[in-house]
Design an enzyme around this catalytic site. Structure first.
Site, PDB file in Angstrom:
ATOM      1  N   VAL A   1      54.788   4.572  38.384  1.00 41.24           N
ATOM      2  CA  VAL A   1      56.042   3.819  38.444  1.00 41.24           C
ATOM      3  C   VAL A   1      56.561   3.683  37.020  1.00 41.24           C
ATOM      4  O   VAL A   1      55.778   3.426  36.103  1.00 41.24           O
ATOM      5  CB  VAL A   1      55.801   2.408  39.051  1.00 41.24           C
ATOM      6  CG1 VAL A   1      57.075   1.587  39.034  1.00 41.24           C
ATOM      7  CG2 VAL A   1      55.269   2.520  40.472  1.00 41.24           C
TER       8      VAL A   1
ATOM      9  N   GLU B   1      62.084  17.654  36.066  1.00 38.61           N
ATOM     10  CA  GLU B   1      62.716  17.053  37.247  1.00 38.61           C
ATOM     11  C   GLU B   1      64.057  17.741  37.528  1.00 38.61           C
ATOM     12  O   GLU B   1      65.095  17.302  37.019  1.00 38.61           O
ATOM     13  CB  GLU B   1      62.946  15.542  37.038  1.00 38.61           C
ATOM     14  CG  GLU B   1      61.671  14.730  37.002  1.00 38.61           C
ATOM     15  CD  GLU B   1      61.900  13.216  37.085  1.00 38.61           C
ATOM     16  OE1 GLU B   1      60.905  12.494  37.155  1.00 38.61           O
ATOM     17  OE2 GLU B   1      63.071  12.773  37.088  1.00 38.61           O
TER      18      GLU B   1
HETATM   19 ZN    ZN Z   1      65.522  10.188  38.386  1.00 38.48          ZN
END
Ligand code: ZN
Length: 330
Positions: free
Chosen positions: A234, A297
């Site tokens: 997280v 990402e």
């Molecule tokens: Zn993101």
């Protein structure tokens, strides 16, 4: 004769009562003045917005007037009608201020924070990782750098708009909508915003929950160890670009998993080719993990404005490199 005496003693009593009332009233006024001057000295230098200021004044005037009221309660019924009207006034303010309560409290704390953080500051998290708190109001809002080295102390004060059920900074909304529209036109591409703005407070909540779950699973862990483990899954509060409102995770309607294979979809490929024209960059590219400290990402896009985006995407660099802030400032 006795009647007269009784009358004069009644008069005396009444005079004493009036005197007591007057003293109570003066005390209440004095208390109010002390409180008001304390408030002016303590809070006003930190503030700048006119509207929010007045709502704070209202909030602070509440305990004041209720104090006044409680001392006035001892007074006789004669004044009860006056009191009633002041109560009415108060409840009107209460309604108004509770409407604005959340935002003005938030603003207040972030204002305090940022004025504190200005001279700031290297600091360390519980794992010993050094970082700096940034002032989100400093410099060009489009180029704000948020990562593990540069963190936000508090929630951003931004106006948001909603797209696909996710919030984003209102200032990037039009560019984002335009990009998605152009990308979908004359194609079978269908985009889906799966994550947008997240407040630092929400991030704190998520992060603390994660730490407690890690510790519950292994009671031998120290808080520091649990923090370290939690931070791999997280984002650390204030260190996530989603805390800025300038970032979106964009997936495809028929590919909603945030995994590397997303890069093979026509949606991901179109975005990578064209995002800079709308002011967006692919924020965490492949091969730059040592700089961004975040895995590749292909879904995570960040608004930086067309000029910076064009330079970053055509040169194949990161925002850290563009800003010359690859490491935390010494
Ligand atoms: Zn993101």
């Amino acid at each position: 004769m006795a009647k007269k005496k009784r009358r004069s003693s009644a008069r005396k009593k009444r005079r004493a009562m009036l005197l007591r009332r007057a003293i109570l009233f003066i005390l209440a006024v004095l208390l109010m003045l002390v409180f008001l001057s304390w408030y002016l000295l303590e809070y006003l230098p930190n503030r700048n917005g006119g509207g929010a200021e007045s709502s704070i004044t209202q909030e602070y005037s509440q305990p004041e007037s209720s104090e006044e009221e409680s001392s006035e309660e001892e007074l006789s019924e004669e004044e009860s009608s006056e009191e009633e009207s002041s109560q009415e006034e108060e409840s009107y303010y209460e309604e108004e201020s509770s409407y604005e309560e959340e935002s003005s409290y938030e603003e207040e704390s972030s204002m305090e924070e940022s004025s504190e953080e200005e001279e700031s500051s290297h600091t360390e998290d519980v794992t010993g990782h050094g970082f700096m708190y940034i002032d989100p109001n400093e410099g060009d809002w489009r180029l704000i750098l948020v990562n593990k080295n540069y963190r936000l102390a508090e929630n951003m004060e931004i106006e948001t708009r909603t797209i696909h059920g996710e919030e984003v900074d209102a200032r990037i909304y039009d560019s984002l909508v335009q990009m998605l529209e152009d990308g979908e036109r004359d194609s079978d591409r269908e985009f889906l915003i799966c994550s947008g703005y997240r407040s630092v407070d929400l991030q704190k909540e998520l992060f603390e929950n994660k730490i407690w779950r890690v510790m519950a699973a292994d009671p031998d862990l120290s808080y520091e160890e649990a923090y370290e483990i939690a931070s791999t899954e997280v984002a650390i509060p204030g260190a996530s670009e989603h805390n800025t409102g300038l970032t979106v995770d964009i997936c495809a309607v028929d590919f909603q998993m945030l995994i590397e294979e997303y890069e093979e979809t026509s949606e991901a490929q179109w975005l990578k080719e064209n995002c800079y024209k709308y002011g967006f960059i692919l924020r965490y590219p492949k091969g730059k993990e040592d700089i961004t400290q975040i895995i590749y990402e292909p879904w995570h896009f960040r608004y930086v404005g067309v000029e910076a985006a064009t330079e970053i995407m055509t040169q194949g660099i990161t925002l850290e490199e563009y800003l010359g802030k690859v490491d935390v400032d010494e």
